[in-house]
Design an enzyme around this catalytic site. Structure first.
Site, short mmCIF file in Angstrom:
data_model
loop_
_atom_site.label_atom_id
_atom_site.label_comp_id
_atom_site.label_asym_id
_atom_site.label_seq_id
_atom_site.Cartn_x
_atom_site.Cartn_y
_atom_site.Cartn_z
N GLU A 172 -18.60 11.67 21.72
CA GLU A 172 -17.23 12.08 21.38
C GLU A 172 -16.96 12.08 19.87
O GLU A 172 -16.07 12.78 19.41
CB GLU A 172 -16.20 11.13 22.03
N HIS A 204 -12.76 -4.17 3.40
CA HIS A 204 -11.30 -4.27 3.54
C HIS A 204 -10.82 -3.65 4.86
O HIS A 204 -10.31 -4.37 5.72
CB HIS A 204 -10.63 -3.59 2.33
N GLU A 216 0.83 -1.21 0.00
CA GLU A 216 0.00 0.00 0.00
C GLU A 216 0.86 1.27 0.00
O GLU A 216 0.39 2.35 0.35
CB GLU A 216 -0.96 0.01 1.21
N HIS A 243 -7.39 -3.35 9.65
CA HIS A 243 -8.57 -4.11 9.24
C HIS A 243 -9.49 -4.36 10.45
O HIS A 243 -9.73 -5.51 10.82
CB HIS A 243 -8.14 -5.47 8.65
N HIS A 297 -3.05 2.11 8.38
CA HIS A 297 -4.08 1.29 7.73
C HIS A 297 -4.27 0.02 8.55
O HIS A 297 -3.29 -0.64 8.91
CB HIS A 297 -3.65 0.94 6.31
P1 13P Z 1 1.16 -5.47 3.13
O1 13P Z 1 1.57 -6.75 3.84
O2 13P Z 1 1.77 -5.37 1.77
O3 13P Z 1 1.41 -4.26 3.99
O4 13P Z 1 -0.41 -5.57 2.86
C1 13P Z 1 -1.32 -5.68 3.91
C2 13P Z 1 -2.61 -5.01 3.60
O5 13P Z 1 -3.36 -4.76 4.52
C3 13P Z 1 -2.97 -4.66 2.21
O6 13P Z 1 -4.09 -3.83 2.16
ZN ZN Z 2 -5.31 -3.89 3.99
#
Ligand code: 13P
Ligand code: ZN
Length: 275
Positions: free
Chosen positions: A171, A212, A117, A143, A141
């Site tokens: 909040e 995602h 990313e 998940h 980033h």
């Molecule tokens: P990477 O292992 O390349 O960081 O990818 C993980 C991910 O969350 C891709 O969206």
């Molecule tokens: Zn990801």
């Protein structure tokens, strides 16, 4: 001196954030990635230990961050392992003078390279640096399960996500008065997602990727972590409420638009026009 880079305050703060995020359950396997735009004085303190690799194309152009150094997680690395093996799980890169290429400078031990990313991280830094007069330094980033779950049932619009999240905890409107951005499904690691995310990041600090995960921006590690945490906490409450009333069901009571306007008045918030 071996180990010196690992002991710098910014490296320790990065590791702490990664470990805290892992402990939240936001990073299964190699899920998620983290980057930090390193200030000049911090990079100066480790310049003696930098070894420059070859220039490689970024795939995007980011002139606002030309010449800058970033600490960033490695592709395929597990957040679970970052605290024990930072020089394998992450590394430092520098962007060239045109903003179109990068070179590895430290870390990525064992032949690694930056996260898949990378284009989204660098494009987000590009727009956030400009939007915050240089203050923004962290892009994260992850998940988190609840915000991802909501992308199956809420309309994929900034308005729907922002309004519902604001209604969950008082909040929220204070932490993200500008709202959250939302993107429909895209190919992970794609230039398209990078460009679309950066477009939204011009006005928000969090972008949901349907089915995602979530990208958050912050001036500090605390801010970026706190934003991810707040959004995911609100999402978890919404998932519980929807589980009780059903997706089309009525809430018996909620934070109303009038309540949101009172909050805005009391705390001088510039709320996005979703209430
Ligand atoms: P990477 O292992 O390349 O960081 O990818 C993980 C991910 O969350 C891709 O969206
Ligand atoms: Zn990801």
């Amino acid at each position: 001196m071996v180990g010196c880079v690992e002991q710098t305050p910014f490296m320790r703060a990065f590791v702490r954030m990664a470990t805290d995020s892992w402990n939240q359950g936001w990073h299964e396997r190699n899920g998620g990635n983290l980057s930090y735009r390193i200030p000049e004085d911090e990079i100066d303190s480790i310049l003696g230990q930098i070894e420059y690799g070859e220039w490689k194309p970024l795939g995007i152009t980011a002139p606002n961050v030309a010449g800058e150094f970033f600490l960033i997680t490695a592709a395929g690395s597990y957040f679970r392992n970052i605290a024990d093996d930072i020089s394998r799980c992450a590394g430092i890169i520098q962007i060239d003078g045109s903003g179109a290429s990068y070179r590895q400078c430290w870390g990525f031990a064992g032949g690694g390279h930056p996260t898949s990313e990378l284009p989204t991280h660098i494009m987000n830094h590009e727009v956030k640096k400009l939007a915050t007069c240089g203050a923004n330094r962290v892009i994260h980033h992850a998940h988190p399960a609840n915000i991802v779950a909501l992308t199956f049932v809420l309309p994929l619009t900034s308005e729907a996500f922002t309004h519902k999240l604001w209604q969950m905890i008082s909040e929220c409107a204070m932490v993200f008065p500008e709202g959250v951005g939302v993107l429909s499904w895209g190919v992970p690691g794609s230039m398209q997602l990078a460009e679309n995310s950066a477009e939204l990041m011009k006005r928000v600090n969090a972008v949901v990727w349907a089915h995602h995960g979530l990208f958050c921006a912050g001036n500090t590690f605390d801010e970026a972590f706190g934003l991810m945490h707040t959004i995911e906490k609100a999402a978890s409450i919404l998932v519980k409420v929807l589980s009780m009333v059903g997706c089309g069901g009525q809430f018996r009571q909620t934070i109303t638009d009038a309540n949101l306007h009172s909050l805005a008045d009391a705390y001088n918030l510039e709320l996005a026009d979703f209430a």
